[in-house]
Design a protein around this motif. Structure first.
Motif, PDB file in Angstrom:
ATOM      1  N   LEU A 145      -6.218  -4.116   3.700  1.00  0.00           N
ATOM      2  CA  LEU A 145      -5.884  -3.792   5.345  1.00  0.00           C
ATOM      3  C   LEU A 145      -6.832  -4.706   6.388  1.00  0.00           C
ATOM      4  O   LEU A 145      -6.421  -5.002   7.188  1.00  0.00           O
ATOM      5  N   ARG A 195     -12.633   1.597   0.409  1.00  0.00           N
ATOM      6  CA  ARG A 195     -11.464   2.424  -0.315  1.00  0.00           C
ATOM      7  C   ARG A 195     -11.735   4.004   0.191  1.00  0.00           C
ATOM      8  O   ARG A 195     -12.802   4.397  -0.429  1.00  0.00           O
ATOM      9  N   ALA A 196     -10.392   4.347   0.305  1.00  0.00           N
ATOM     10  CA  ALA A 196     -10.777   6.108   0.635  1.00  0.00           C
ATOM     11  C   ALA A 196     -11.371   6.511  -0.767  1.00  0.00           C
ATOM     12  O   ALA A 196     -10.838   6.449  -1.708  1.00  0.00           O
ATOM     13  N   ASP A 214       5.382   6.242   4.844  1.00  0.00           N
ATOM     14  CA  ASP A 214       5.713   6.646   3.714  1.00  0.00           C
ATOM     15  C   ASP A 214       5.376   8.097   3.292  1.00  0.00           C
ATOM     16  O   ASP A 214       4.935   8.634   4.288  1.00  0.00           O
ATOM     17  N   GLY A 274     -10.062  -3.113  -1.481  1.00  0.00           N
ATOM     18  CA  GLY A 274     -10.318  -2.633  -0.211  1.00  0.00           C
ATOM     19  C   GLY A 274     -10.244  -3.928   0.671  1.00  0.00           C
ATOM     20  O   GLY A 274     -11.045  -3.967   1.632  1.00  0.00           O
ATOM     21  N   LYS A 332       1.873   1.575  -3.229  1.00  0.00           N
ATOM     22  CA  LYS A 332       0.847   1.882  -4.240  1.00  0.00           C
ATOM     23  C   LYS A 332       0.511   3.420  -4.217  1.00  0.00           C
ATOM     24  O   LYS A 332       0.029   4.199  -5.019  1.00  0.00           O
ATOM     25  N   TYR A 333       0.221   3.972  -2.926  1.00  0.00           N
ATOM     26  CA  TYR A 333      -0.236   5.313  -2.866  1.00  0.00           C
ATOM     27  C   TYR A 333       0.998   6.434  -2.463  1.00  0.00           C
ATOM     28  O   TYR A 333       0.618   7.238  -1.859  1.00  0.00           O
ATOM     29  N   ASN A 338       0.870  -1.213   0.011  1.00  0.00           N
ATOM     30  CA  ASN A 338      -0.111  -0.094  -0.140  1.00  0.00           C
ATOM     31  C   ASN A 338       0.842   1.068   0.017  1.00  0.00           C
ATOM     32  O   ASN A 338       0.546   2.282  -0.625  1.00  0.00           O
TER      33      ASN A 338
HETATM   34  P1  ADP Z   1      -6.707  -1.332  -1.441  1.00  0.00           P
HETATM   35  O1  ADP Z   1      -5.332  -0.830  -1.330  1.00  0.00           O
HETATM   36  O2  ADP Z   1      -6.997  -2.790  -2.286  1.00  0.00           O
HETATM   37  O3  ADP Z   1      -7.723  -0.403  -1.940  1.00  0.00           O
HETATM   38  P2  ADP Z   1      -6.778  -1.537   1.413  1.00  0.00           P
HETATM   39  O4  ADP Z   1      -7.548  -2.402   2.357  1.00  0.00           O
HETATM   40  O5  ADP Z   1      -5.235  -2.212   1.336  1.00  0.00           O
HETATM   41  O6  ADP Z   1      -7.404  -1.761  -0.091  1.00  0.00           O
HETATM   42  O7  ADP Z   1      -6.865  -0.266   1.884  1.00  0.00           O
HETATM   43  C1  ADP Z   1      -7.990   0.398   1.853  1.00  0.00           C
HETATM   44  C2  ADP Z   1      -7.812   2.161   1.508  1.00  0.00           C
HETATM   45  O8  ADP Z   1      -6.892   2.636   2.321  1.00  0.00           O
HETATM   46  C3  ADP Z   1      -7.203   2.072   0.148  1.00  0.00           C
HETATM   47  O9  ADP Z   1      -7.976   2.219  -0.601  1.00  0.00           O
HETATM   48  C4  ADP Z   1      -6.509   3.568   0.504  1.00  0.00           C
HETATM   49  O10 ADP Z   1      -7.433   4.722  -0.056  1.00  0.00           O
HETATM   50  C5  ADP Z   1      -6.203   3.712   1.853  1.00  0.00           C
HETATM   51  N1  ADP Z   1      -4.756   3.505   2.122  1.00  0.00           N
HETATM   52  C6  ADP Z   1      -4.265   2.129   2.591  1.00  0.00           C
HETATM   53  N2  ADP Z   1      -2.750   2.380   2.730  1.00  0.00           N
HETATM   54  C7  ADP Z   1      -2.624   3.646   2.311  1.00  0.00           C
HETATM   55  C8  ADP Z   1      -1.419   4.369   2.270  1.00  0.00           C
HETATM   56  N3  ADP Z   1      -0.027   3.723   2.691  1.00  0.00           N
HETATM   57  N4  ADP Z   1      -1.188   5.742   2.106  1.00  0.00           N
HETATM   58  C9  ADP Z   1      -2.625   6.257   1.497  1.00  0.00           C
HETATM   59  N5  ADP Z   1      -3.754   5.476   1.445  1.00  0.00           N
HETATM   60  C10 ADP Z   1      -3.785   4.199   2.122  1.00  0.00           C
END
Ligand code: ADP
Length: 336
Positions: A302, A285-286, A266, A299, A241-242, A238
């Motif tokens: 986590l 998902r945010a 990060d 989503g 990715k973000y 994550n």
């Molecule tokens: P996914 O990454 O597949 O959408 P996750 O359950 O891993 O699902 O994460 C849920 C949400 O939390 C993500 O969609 C993202 O919006 C937010 N998120 C998780 N980790 C991070 C991060 N390191 N930085 C920013 N946003 C994050």
């Protein structure tokens, strides 16, 4: 469904209470009347001994009166016991209902969560399936479909299939986690960090992100190494990715009292305060345009990481600032 079950359970509880109450009432009544009769006989014997020739004076009047008094005493006891049992029936009914609701509430909540999960999962599955179906239908209706267009269609379908596989893997993992009891052994924290970094190094390099784990003290936790690596991998994945290209993701750990705290830091897009309490929910998902549109995911990462931490008697916390970055911290109890 839960309403009728609650009523049935209330009935069962109330029946148990009433059986006990009636049993004690019957015994109390028989004991009290026996004591009354015995007292009466003892009294009679005393009177007959004191004045053997005319024990009751004026015929049987005294005797009749006493019999009458005993009968009314018995009726009084009976009436009182009936009254007490009616009160117990009323109070017991209310208490049984409250108890039944309390007993069923966790089952009802689990049932609701299951229903929501199934609905969410079907919704997520339907989106790529519908996309594939539409593409195929449009292509089949086109009489001038070229070989190149057909190939493009297959490529696009393959992409949808890849996301479907990812989704079903996530769902399966979550389902397995719920029924799994992990074998636990002493695991070195540094080894977990190293393996998780190794697993994500290629992805980080693709994005030009510097991924590094800081050295820390020799610490050990009780757990399953593969699961702990999987949990950290989700957080690192994550973080990559973000985060924007050419940024950095840092891993570090330290001892705090009886636990080890592993941090994944990060400098990415960050998470809104409104979203923070919900990101560990399944399928959440945010809703920032950056994370939703540009980054693939369902989503489920986590929630899996959270379950894995909890299986090790730990938990995950997060601090984040939009456009500055996020820090996820895993707290795990140290082995003795
Ligand atoms: P996914 O990454 O597949 O959408 P996750 O359950 O891993 O699902 O994460 C849920 C949400 O939390 C993500 O969609 C993202 O919006 C937010 N998120 C998780 N980790 C991070 C991060 N390191 N930085 C920013 N946003 C994050």
């Amino acid at each position: 469904m839960f309403r009728s079950t609650t009523l049935k359970l209330t009935g069962v509880y109330l029946a148990i209470i009433m059986v006990i109450s009636l049993f004690f009432s019957a015994n109390l009544y028989s004991l009290a009347t026996r004591e009354l009769d015995r007292g009466f006989r003892r009294q009679q014997a005393i009177i007959e001994r004191v004045s053997p020739f005319d024990p009751y004076g004026d015929g049987n009047e005294v005797l009749n009166e006493r019999n009458q008094a005993i009968r009314s005493a018995k009726q009084h006891i009976f009436g009182q016991l009936v009254f007490i049992n009616i009160v117990i029936l009323g109070l017991g009914g209310v208490m049984s209902y409250l108890l039944a609701r309390r007993t069923l509430r966790p089952i009802e909540e689990a049932h609701e969560a299951q229903k929501r999960f199934t609905a969410d999962a079907s919704h997520e599955l339907r989106t790529p399936l519908t996309a594939m179906q539409t593409e195929i239908e449009v292509a089949l209706r086109d009489p001038k479909l070229t070989k190149e267009e057909a190939k493009e269609l297959l490529r696009s379908n393959l992409e949808e299939l890849a996301t479907l596989t990812q989704l079903s893997d996530g769902l399966l993992r979550l389902a397995r986690l719920e029924s799994n009891n992990l074998p636990k052994k002493p695991v070195r924290v540094a080894a977990v960090l190293d393996k998780a970094v190794q697993a994500n190094q290629a992805l980080a390099e693709q994005k030009g992100i510097l991924l590094e784990a800081q050295k820390g003290p020799q610490l050990t936790v009780m757990g399953d190494q593969a699961s702990l690596v999987e949990m950290l991998s989700i957080l690192i994945n994550n973080a990559i990715k973000y985060s924007p290209a050419k940024s950095s993701v840092r891993l570090q750990y330290e001892k705090r009292g009886k636990e080890v705290v592993i941090s994944v830091v990060d400098h990415g897009v960050g998470i809104n305060q409104v979203d923070l309490p919900r990101i560990f929910e399944r399928f959440y998902r945010a809703d920032s345009s950056r994370s939703r549109q540009q980054v693939a995911g369902y989503g489920l990462g986590l929630p899996i990481a959270k379950s894995l931490a909890e299986m090790h008697s730990g938990y995950i916390t997060v601090k984040s600032t939009v456009n500055k970055g996020s820090t996820f911290q895993v707290h795990l109890p140290l082995s003795n």
